[in-house]
Write a protein that holds these residues in place. Structure first.
Motif, PDB file in Angstrom:
ATOM      1  N   CYS A 146     112.816  74.357 -22.292  1.00 16.95           N
ATOM      2  CA  CYS A 146     113.236  74.360 -20.927  1.00 16.95           C
ATOM      3  C   CYS A 146     111.913  74.948 -20.108  1.00 16.95           C
ATOM      4  O   CYS A 146     111.719  74.875 -19.027  1.00 16.95           O
ATOM      5  CB  CYS A 146     114.371  75.210 -20.525  1.00 16.95           C
ATOM      6  N   ASP A 175     111.434  78.129 -19.748  1.00 13.57           N
ATOM      7  CA  ASP A 175     111.841  79.368 -19.251  1.00 13.57           C
ATOM      8  C   ASP A 175     112.591  80.119 -20.092  1.00 13.57           C
ATOM      9  O   ASP A 175     113.765  80.327 -20.159  1.00 13.57           O
ATOM     10  CB  ASP A 175     112.739  79.174 -18.003  1.00 13.57           C
ATOM     11  N   MET A 233     115.117  83.058 -19.077  1.00 16.13           N
ATOM     12  CA  MET A 233     116.007  82.474 -17.830  1.00 16.13           C
ATOM     13  C   MET A 233     117.053  83.509 -17.531  1.00 16.13           C
ATOM     14  O   MET A 233     117.792  83.944 -18.350  1.00 16.13           O
ATOM     15  CB  MET A 233     116.665  81.207 -18.000  1.00 16.13           C
ATOM     16  N   ARG A 248     117.453  82.653 -11.590  1.00 14.20           N
ATOM     17  CA  ARG A 248     116.672  81.737 -11.804  1.00 14.20           C
ATOM     18  C   ARG A 248     117.347  80.473 -12.310  1.00 14.20           C
ATOM     19  O   ARG A 248     117.234  79.456 -11.559  1.00 14.20           O
ATOM     20  CB  ARG A 248     115.636  81.790 -13.109  1.00 14.20           C
ATOM     21  N   ASP A 283     118.926  79.519  -8.690  1.00 12.16           N
ATOM     22  CA  ASP A 283     117.901  78.880  -7.911  1.00 12.16           C
ATOM     23  C   ASP A 283     117.709  77.462  -8.368  1.00 12.16           C
ATOM     24  O   ASP A 283     117.675  76.492  -7.417  1.00 12.16           O
ATOM     25  CB  ASP A 283     116.702  79.662  -8.037  1.00 12.16           C
ATOM     26  N   ARG A 284     117.565  77.283  -9.633  1.00  9.86           N
ATOM     27  CA  ARG A 284     117.517  75.868 -10.128  1.00  9.86           C
ATOM     28  C   ARG A 284     118.704  74.945  -9.759  1.00  9.86           C
ATOM     29  O   ARG A 284     118.313  73.744  -9.238  1.00  9.86           O
ATOM     30  CB  ARG A 284     117.528  75.905 -11.523  1.00  9.86           C
ATOM     31  N   TRP A 285     119.741  75.341  -9.615  1.00  4.85           N
ATOM     32  CA  TRP A 285     121.022  74.622  -9.261  1.00  4.85           C
ATOM     33  C   TRP A 285     120.998  74.358  -7.846  1.00  4.85           C
ATOM     34  O   TRP A 285     121.050  73.246  -7.453  1.00  4.85           O
ATOM     35  CB  TRP A 285     122.277  75.374  -9.542  1.00  4.85           C
ATOM     36  N   GLN A 318     118.401  74.245  -5.888  1.00  8.39           N
ATOM     37  CA  GLN A 318     117.057  73.144  -5.801  1.00  8.39           C
ATOM     38  C   GLN A 318     117.736  71.816  -6.335  1.00  8.39           C
ATOM     39  O   GLN A 318     117.487  70.613  -5.487  1.00  8.39           O
ATOM     40  CB  GLN A 318     116.014  73.518  -6.560  1.00  8.39           C
ATOM     41  N   ALA A 319     118.327  71.724  -7.232  1.00  3.81           N
ATOM     42  CA  ALA A 319     119.005  70.502  -7.887  1.00  3.81           C
ATOM     43  C   ALA A 319     119.822  69.668  -6.874  1.00  3.81           C
ATOM     44  O   ALA A 319     119.724  68.458  -6.615  1.00  3.81           O
ATOM     45  CB  ALA A 319     119.389  70.649  -9.213  1.00  3.81           C
ATOM     46  N   SER A 352     120.734  72.084 -15.980  1.00  2.00           N
ATOM     47  CA  SER A 352     120.051  71.366 -14.988  1.00  2.00           C
ATOM     48  C   SER A 352     121.011  70.838 -13.712  1.00  2.00           C
ATOM     49  O   SER A 352     120.413  70.802 -12.829  1.00  2.00           O
ATOM     50  CB  SER A 352     119.503  69.978 -15.790  1.00  2.00           C
TER      51      SER A 352
END
Length: 169
Positions: free
Chosen positions: A17, A19, A22, A26, A29-31, A33-34, A89
């Motif tokens: 990934c 990262d 993780m 983080r 934040d990824r969720w 943004q997604a 993801s």
């Protein structure tokens, strides 16, 4: 195609990934943004002779995928990698995971610890009823929304995507 005979070095999913350390912050934040994107970038779930492999649960290429193999061939590990990459993801409210595999109790608990509250282990007749009920609910939602499929629903009603989460079975 010609595949290399060189063995592939073992690696962790978080290394794939990009990262390896993780943190919860983080991941959240990824969720976040997604959840704002039309196309959610999916993390890789395996590495092979041709490089990184992504199982894009949101792609029309993976509307139905069956993992089969003999005992000890790595089916449960493959499912674990696919589910974990999807969970890392796709925001939890946009993903539902159901396993028809008796060896994944620990994975179910791990996914739940990441915040995915739509994780089921379907190991009896109750599980079949659960699948049937969910399919009926999803079909009614698509008919009411006048959509052909989940992809159509997601594109027409992006603010309602959580009503029809991507479903990995």
């Amino acid at each position: 195609l010609r595949f290399s005979q060189e063995p592939i070095a073992p690696t962790s999913l978080l290394d794939l990934c990009g990262d390896p350390e993780m943190t919860v912050a983080r991941l959240v934040d990824r969720w976040e943004q997604a959840s704002l994107l039309d196309q959610i970038p999916v993390l890789p779930c395996a590495i092979g002779p041709q490089g990184l492999y992504r199982f894009d649960a949101l792609s029309s290429e993976h509307l139905a995928t069956l993992v089969v193999g003999s005992t000890g061939s790595g089916k449960s590990e493959a499912l674990a990698s696919i589910a974990t990459a999807a969970v890392l993801s796709i925001p939890p409210d946009l993903l539902q995971v159901s396993f028809v595999d008796l060896k994944v109790w620990s994975l179910v608990r791990a996914l739940e610890s990441l915040g995915v509250d739509h994780v089921d282990l379907l190991d009896d007749e109750r599980g079949l009823g659960l699948i049937t009920n969910r399919i009926s609910r999803r079909e009614r939602l698509l008919v009411d929304a006048k959509c052909d499929d989940a992809a159509d629903f997601w594109s027409r009603y992006p603010e309602r995507r959580a009503e029809l989460p991507k479903w990995l079975i």
